[in-house]
Write a protein that holds these residues in place. Structure first.
Motif, short mmCIF file in Angstrom:
data_model
loop_
_atom_site.label_atom_id
_atom_site.label_comp_id
_atom_site.label_asym_id
_atom_site.label_seq_id
_atom_site.Cartn_x
_atom_site.Cartn_y
_atom_site.Cartn_z
N CYS A 170 -7.12 -11.24 -57.33
CA CYS A 170 -6.39 -10.67 -56.19
C CYS A 170 -6.65 -9.17 -56.07
O CYS A 170 -6.69 -8.64 -54.95
N ARG A 181 -7.70 -7.18 -52.55
CA ARG A 181 -6.39 -6.80 -52.03
C ARG A 181 -6.46 -5.93 -50.77
O ARG A 181 -5.47 -5.83 -50.04
N LEU A 221 -7.22 -11.97 -49.24
CA LEU A 221 -6.12 -11.99 -50.21
C LEU A 221 -5.23 -13.20 -49.98
O LEU A 221 -4.85 -13.89 -50.94
N ILE A 227 -1.45 -6.19 -56.96
CA ILE A 227 -1.30 -5.17 -55.90
C ILE A 227 -0.53 -3.94 -56.41
O ILE A 227 -0.13 -3.08 -55.64
N TYR A 282 3.61 -10.14 -47.70
CA TYR A 282 2.29 -9.66 -48.10
C TYR A 282 1.17 -10.65 -47.80
O TYR A 282 0.02 -10.26 -47.63
#
Length: 491
Positions: free
Chosen positions: A73, A77, A83, A143, A199
């Protein structure tokens, strides 16, 4: 650049990690003495046994996704669509593994007497499997939302402590405490699941998912995680089957003390890993060797005296943290003490050498060696010596892990591990131990807490003085830095 989250500076994230690490040491010091005295050995043993068993199913449910997810990830990101795709693929895999893990768990909990006799306890403990899947902790680490992770983690720990004092008052409350433990460890993962759509975009039109590309790296990491978790929790599971919950309770008490000390000794590894990786790539082998040398020196200077202090003050430590009912845990803690040195050194060889150098497979080989040693000695020693035998096996197993690492890293170890510093630390520890023994013999202190504090201070003062007299390098550097700062301030 993905605008849904803000990546903080390295210093800020490091600060958050340090706060989280400290909380992981402080909270057990608050809960441990209370729970040990209220629940007593047998109830604590039941909880520890259930947690050890459930950890295997949590491992099966997660495979290597947590470790792999952070790396994968982080790579994508800044691309919201990629992602979202990666997170969705990993969640699908995680969900499938979780269902399989629960099915196996249900079959065993219904058929194995040691499990079915505590059906409710095992059922509540197994909620960690589900919450770990929902929580996608690996995504928030990828993240770099360390502020959120730290604040959320500490908040739920505080809530759990309050619930513990309100609801846990006698040994029959052990199931309630097991539920509180689940809340403390993974309850906050519910917040992760609720925040995730902020997100990640799920169900993007015409998005094709490819699960197969993740399988090989996930399975490789699963092998390493499996050997590590099996190795570290094997003692308590075998004790539960072979000697019963009371013995597990004594052993679990000693392990909690060990884990608190290990957190301190190995704290350097988390801070040094990025520095070591950068140094290896950008600053040459000379600087790299110098940093590794300092890491070894820190472990030797801290782990050796702590090991001997545990040997000498094990009774006082158990009485303070657990009470008189746990005195059988004293020899167990003493046999676990040498493992602090081995774990400390292997934290350097694994996280600061093998992994940055791309030799991760040897961490798996080391864990396998430790697991085999642990398994063999446990079968021989537990039936006769119980928890003491398990502790002896654990220390020898950690030694086996370190020997594998040293064998693989022989050339680097010869350059960076200095026998002189090791001997100085050992000599200083012997002198401090001798003076402490004489002090305890001639000046016995009846108040346990006061005795532990006074004896520890005497040991520490003598040890530091000896390091200064022997001109131990790390201590000399600390003193030099103090002198420089004092001169700048005109003192």
């Amino acid at each position: 650049m993905n605008k849904n989250f803000k990546v903080r500076s390295v210093k800020y994230n490091l600060l958050m990690n340090i706060i989280l690490k400290i909380s992981g040491i402080i909270f057990p010091l608050i809960t441990f003495p209370y729970v040990s005295r209220v629940l007593l050995s047998e109830a604590n043993g039941k909880i520890a046994f259930a947690a050890s068993v459930v950890s295997y199913f949590s491992l099966l449910a997660s495979l290597g996704i947590p470790s792999y997810g952070i790396r994968k990830c982080a790579e994508v990101r800044d691309d919201e669509e990629q992602l979202s795709k990666v997170v969705t693929e990993l969640l699908i895999l995680n969900s499938i593994c979780t269902v399989v893990s629960y099915l196996v768990f249900i079959v065993l909990i219904l058929t194995v007497p040691q499990f079915s006799n505590e059906f409710l306890l095992f059922s509540i403990s197994s909620l960690t499997i589900l919450f770990n899947m929902l929580g996608v902790e690996w995504f928030y680490q990828a993240i770099e939302q360390y502020q959120y992770i730290t604040v959320r983690n500490i908040t739920f720990k505080i809530i759990s402590i309050l619930l513990m004092f309100l609801l846990v008052h006698n040994p029959s409350d052990y199931i309630v405490y097991a539920g509180i433990n689940v809340l403390a460890s993974v309850g906050s993962n519910l917040l992760n699941a609720l925040r995730l759509p902020n997100y990640v975009k799920f169900g993007i039109a015409n998005q094709k998912y490819n699960l197969s590309i993740h399988l090989l790296p996930i399975l490789t990491l699963f092998l390493y995680n499996a050997t590590t978790i099996i190795f570290t929790s094997l003692d308590q599971v075998m004790l539960g089957f072979m000697k019963g919950n009371v013995e597990v309770g004594y052993y679990a008490t000693s392990i909690k003390v060990q884990n608190i000390l290990v957190s301190f000794i190995t704290a350097l590894g988390a801070v040094m890993l990025p520095k070591i990786s950068y140094s290896l790539k950008n600053e040459g082998m000379e600087h790299f060797d110098r940093m590794i040398r300092k890491s070894f020196e820190f472990i030797l200077v801290s782990a050796i005296p702590i090991c001997f202090l545990i040997l000498l003050l094990a009774k006082e430590i158990i009485l303070i943290l657990a009470g008189e009912d746990y005195l059988p845990a004293v020899p167990i803690l003493q046999f676990l003490a040498p493992s602090l040195i081995f774990i400390g050194l292997s934290s350097v060889t694994a996280w600061q050498l093998l992994i940055p150098l791309g030799k991760q497979r040897y961490t798996v080989i080391g864990a396998l060696a430790g697991m085999i040693v642990n398994l063999c000695i446990n079968f021989l020693a537990i039936p006769v010596y119980g928890g003491v035998g398990a502790a002896f096996a654990s220390s020898l197993a950690e030694c086996a892990v370190l020997l594998v690492h040293f064998r693989v890293l022989k050339e680097i170890i010869n350059r960076t591990f200095e026998m002189k510093e090791f001997m100085i630390s050992l000599l200083s520890t012997f002198v401090a131990s001798a003076i402490l023994l004489v002090t305890k013999y001639f000046f016995a202190i009846n108040v346990v807490l006061l005795a532990a504090v006074v004896y520890s201070m005497i040991f520490l003062i003598v040890y530091i003085v000896m390091l200064i007299l022997c001109r131990e390098r790390l201590m000399s550097e600390v003193l030099q830095n103090v002198r420089v700062r004092m001169n700048k301030r005109g003192i």
